[in-house]
Design a protein around this motif. Sequence first.
Motif, short mmCIF file in Angstrom:
data_model
loop_
_atom_site.label_atom_id
_atom_site.label_comp_id
_atom_site.label_asym_id
_atom_site.label_seq_id
_atom_site.Cartn_x
_atom_site.Cartn_y
_atom_site.Cartn_z
N LYS A 138 -4.31 -1.61 -9.60
CA LYS A 138 -3.94 -1.34 -8.27
C LYS A 138 -3.52 -0.14 -7.28
O LYS A 138 -4.52 0.52 -7.30
CB LYS A 138 -1.79 -0.68 -9.03
N ARG A 139 -2.86 -0.16 -6.01
CA ARG A 139 -3.02 0.81 -5.49
C ARG A 139 -1.61 1.41 -5.02
O ARG A 139 -0.42 0.72 -5.07
CB ARG A 139 -3.48 0.14 -4.23
N THR A 140 -1.97 2.03 -4.28
CA THR A 140 -0.21 2.59 -3.31
C THR A 140 -0.80 1.70 -2.03
O THR A 140 -1.69 0.74 -2.17
CB THR A 140 -0.82 4.10 -2.29
N ALA A 141 0.52 1.94 -0.88
CA ALA A 141 0.63 1.37 0.14
C ALA A 141 -0.67 2.49 0.99
O ALA A 141 -1.12 3.42 0.92
CB ALA A 141 1.66 1.49 0.08
N LEU A 142 -0.97 1.37 1.77
CA LEU A 142 -1.57 1.54 2.68
C LEU A 142 -1.31 2.30 3.86
O LEU A 142 -0.94 1.52 5.03
CB LEU A 142 -3.09 0.61 3.63
N THR A 143 -0.67 3.16 4.55
CA THR A 143 -0.73 4.40 5.37
C THR A 143 -1.02 4.32 6.75
O THR A 143 -2.35 5.29 6.31
CB THR A 143 0.78 4.88 5.01
N ARG A 144 -0.97 4.16 7.96
CA ARG A 144 -0.79 5.00 9.77
C ARG A 144 -1.32 6.58 9.27
O ARG A 144 -0.49 7.27 8.94
CB ARG A 144 -0.60 4.62 10.61
N ALA A 145 -2.65 6.63 9.41
CA ALA A 145 -2.33 8.41 9.78
C ALA A 145 -2.12 8.89 10.29
O ALA A 145 -2.16 8.97 11.60
CB ALA A 145 -4.43 8.70 9.70
N LYS A 146 -1.77 10.30 10.48
CA LYS A 146 -1.06 10.48 11.46
C LYS A 146 0.69 10.72 11.67
O LYS A 146 0.93 11.29 12.50
CB LYS A 146 -1.72 10.86 12.40
N LYS A 147 0.93 9.00 11.39
CA LYS A 147 1.66 8.44 11.84
C LYS A 147 2.82 7.45 10.72
O LYS A 147 3.81 7.10 10.73
CB LYS A 147 1.28 6.97 12.77
N GLY A 148 1.96 7.23 9.55
CA GLY A 148 2.27 6.09 8.83
C GLY A 148 3.26 7.77 7.66
O GLY A 148 3.71 8.60 7.45
N GLY A 149 3.65 7.01 6.62
CA GLY A 149 4.13 7.36 4.95
C GLY A 149 3.97 8.05 4.83
O GLY A 149 4.42 9.61 4.20
N PHE A 150 2.23 8.68 4.50
CA PHE A 150 1.80 9.62 3.48
C PHE A 150 0.82 10.53 4.96
O PHE A 150 0.17 11.04 4.03
CB PHE A 150 0.51 9.01 2.84
N ARG A 151 1.88 10.47 6.04
CA ARG A 151 0.80 11.59 7.44
C ARG A 151 1.17 13.22 6.82
O ARG A 151 -0.02 13.66 6.91
CB ARG A 151 1.35 11.36 8.33
N ASP A 152 1.92 13.33 6.32
CA ASP A 152 2.31 15.38 5.41
C ASP A 152 1.72 14.74 3.83
O ASP A 152 2.39 16.28 3.82
CB ASP A 152 3.46 15.29 6.27
#
Length: 382
Positions: A47-61
């Motif tokens: 399994k994986r997490t979603a892959l999100t855009r650095a500085k802009k996506g859901g995991f940015r903070d």
Amino acid sequence: MPRLAASTVTPTMQLLKSRGFATSSVRQSLEKLRQKNRNDVVITFAKRTALTRAKKGGFRDTTSDTLLHSFLSTAMPLTGVRASAVQDIIAGVCHTPSPAYEVRAAALAAGFPDTTPVEAVNRLCSSGLMAVRHVSDSIARGELEVGLAVGYESMSNHPRPTPVFGSEAIRNHAASVDCAKPMGWTSEMLALDYGISRETQDAYGLVSHNRASAAQKSGKFKSEIIPIATSVLVDPKDPTNSAQEELTVHEDDGIRHGLTMDKMRAAKPAFKDYGESRSTGPNSSQVTDGAAMLLMMPRWKAEELGLDVLAKHVATSVVGCKPRVMGVGPVYAIPKVLERAGITKDDVDLIELNEAFGSMYAYCVETLGLDNEKVNVNGGAM
């Protein structure tokens, strides 16, 4: 989650014949690969997490330790195995400072006992694959029964550091200096050295995005993604505003929907100071935040625990290449791993190949003579 990586593709029939493999031995090798033996190293959970855009996506903070802890805490109860049964955790990670400490701390907080050791490995782009190899090798040697291979990165919090060499000998060695160059520079050098045009890169980039778009819209990624609860700053541009918004990240957010060749051509160069500026946002990989994991064990253990087997790990090959064009690594690694497996590229039905940049993807696919209809069928890093 990559389906087949450098661990699964094979060399051409010609190469095999030149090294003593006959057609009959290839058939025998295929049959051997398909056999289910009690000591096979198998994967029971992927399994994986979603892959999100650095500085802009859901995991940015989301800090890297928070991302890893949240993923382990959420994923492990879904594996069908108690955390205390895991005998080693090996995590591939590139840029996080003191990663072994972070992995150990995250594992303990996620409920793994203090008897479960951890290791962090860094082979840059293939760090996660190296975690898989290390776990597999330990299981094959009888040192482990249950191991966890993890890959994670927070490029929002830990972007690529630029190495500064203190050794005069290194600074005076051209290939050594190239080791510290940005990846965008290596993409442009590869395009120059091997004549990969902007148009070719755009063509492959368009295919990648359109395949990923179709896969996401049809729901193909849902079963492999574990939603992760996190929070983001409401106004990241205002340093005085600490207000946060809670959200659950459940979908990749870097796929460009509705791309056309006209839009590809209109994209601005991403690395204006390098080469002939043939790399752009749409034909290059994004910087990303995310994590993935595999639970691995011998087949007999999976049967004992009543777990479904998703796949078995057969072989891995690692080969170096010139730092100036580091993206061509698969051209050398793929023939070796498939020779080891005793099969040809034509025996492989599905190939996952690191895209990174249109320049390296085009060179690898075309040099190896891969059927692009079998490669990255749901899109890739571009």
